[in-house]
Design an enzyme around this catalytic site. Structure first.
Site, PDB file in Angstrom:
ATOM      1  N   SER A 172      -1.182  12.514  -9.124  1.00  9.70           N
ATOM      2  CA  SER A 172      -1.920  11.693 -10.095  1.00  9.70           C
ATOM      3  C   SER A 172      -3.107  11.037  -9.404  1.00  9.70           C
ATOM      4  CB  SER A 172      -1.002  10.599 -10.668  1.00  9.70           C
ATOM      5  OG  SER A 172      -1.727   9.658 -11.425  1.00  9.70           O
ATOM      6  N   TYR A 197       5.055   3.827 -10.051  1.00 11.77           N
ATOM      7  CA  TYR A 197       4.473   5.124 -10.391  1.00 11.77           C
ATOM      8  C   TYR A 197       3.409   5.509  -9.373  1.00 11.77           C
ATOM      9  CZ  TYR A 197       1.903   8.759 -12.866  1.00 11.77           C
ATOM     10  OH  TYR A 197       1.269   9.947 -13.195  1.00 11.77           O
TER      11      TYR A 197
END
Length: 249
Positions: A150, A163
């Site tokens: 990501s 995350y």
């Protein structure tokens, strides 16, 4: 112009394991590997959706897709799914670690269980799957491991500490794995996408918008697993439509 599915063809007999295969990125990756000639092993918690997808792919090419419903955070699951893939197709050439948990809350609002849950799925499960797959690849002719990371590994999201931490861990792990596994002809890379376009989007994302299509990620995954990328390893490649090149939030 809308991106088209990858035109790369994979070696005959290629077997690709895709975790998170019922999700938007994972499903597109699995379908694109299949269209490039690979047999695919689809792993996800959603057993019903996996059955639908494997039935679809097997109707195109019989015995080319296998479903493994699994909770990747459960003990010994990683080794079991790799063994199942080998039993079904004889080998494992590609592993795509796409399973992951999204969402979150302010860092002060997390409890320990929530923190551990995201790290366990996004990072630890990927490492365990990679370890199991790498042992099979090392005993054969090598292979490719891809983590779906990501932009959060290099740009902080609000309300997303575990995350972003897990995705940063994938980047670091890929570099170290690439060093350890190079002598076994195993390449390890990260594809780091930004936010995907909504399924309802009628037009492709404008260049510079920071929004991508799942097909953009899938095309790169097939390229990195193909013979065209044999000198690419230990890299984090951003598919973010220019997001990390800008200063805007």
């Amino acid at each position: 112009m809308s991106p088209q599915p990858a035109s790369y063809r994979l070696d005959t007999g290629t077997v690709a394991v895709v975790t998170g295969a019922a999700g938007r990125f994972g499903l597109c990756i699995a379908r694109t590997f299949h269209s490039a000639g690979a047999a695919v092993v689809l792993v996800d918690l959603d057993a019903g959706r996996l059955t639908e997808i494997t039935d679809e792919l097997n109707s195109i090419r019989p015995a080319s897709a296998t479903a493994i419903p699994a909770d990747l955070t459960a003990p010994a699951v990683a080794a079991g799914l790799v063994n199942t893939a080998v039993s079904a197709h004889g080998r494992v050439d590609v592993l795509v670690n796409c399973a992951g948990q999204l969402g979150g809350s302010h860092f002060l609002d997390y409890d320990e269980a929530a923190l551990r849950s995201m790290i366990d799925l996004n990072l630890t499960a990927a490492l365990l799957c990679s370890h199991a797959a790498a042992r099979v690849m090392a005993a054969g002719k090598g292979g490719t491991i891809l983590h779906i990371g990501s932009v959060g590994s290099v740009r902080g999201h609000a309300d997303a500490v575990p995350y972003d931490a897990s995705k940063g861990g994938l980047d670091a792990a890929a570099r170290a794995m690439a060093v350890d596994l190079a002598l076994h002809d195993i390449r390890v890379n990260v594809i780091a996408p930004s936010r995907p376009a909504t399924p309802e989007s009628a037009e492709p994302p404008a260049l510079g918008s920071g929004v991508v299509l799942p097909q953009d990620v899938a095309n790169l995954a097939v390229f990195l697993a193909s013979g065209h990328a044999v000198r690419i390893t230990g890299q984090v490649i951003f598919v973010d439509n220019g997001l990390t090149a800008t200063l805007r939030p």
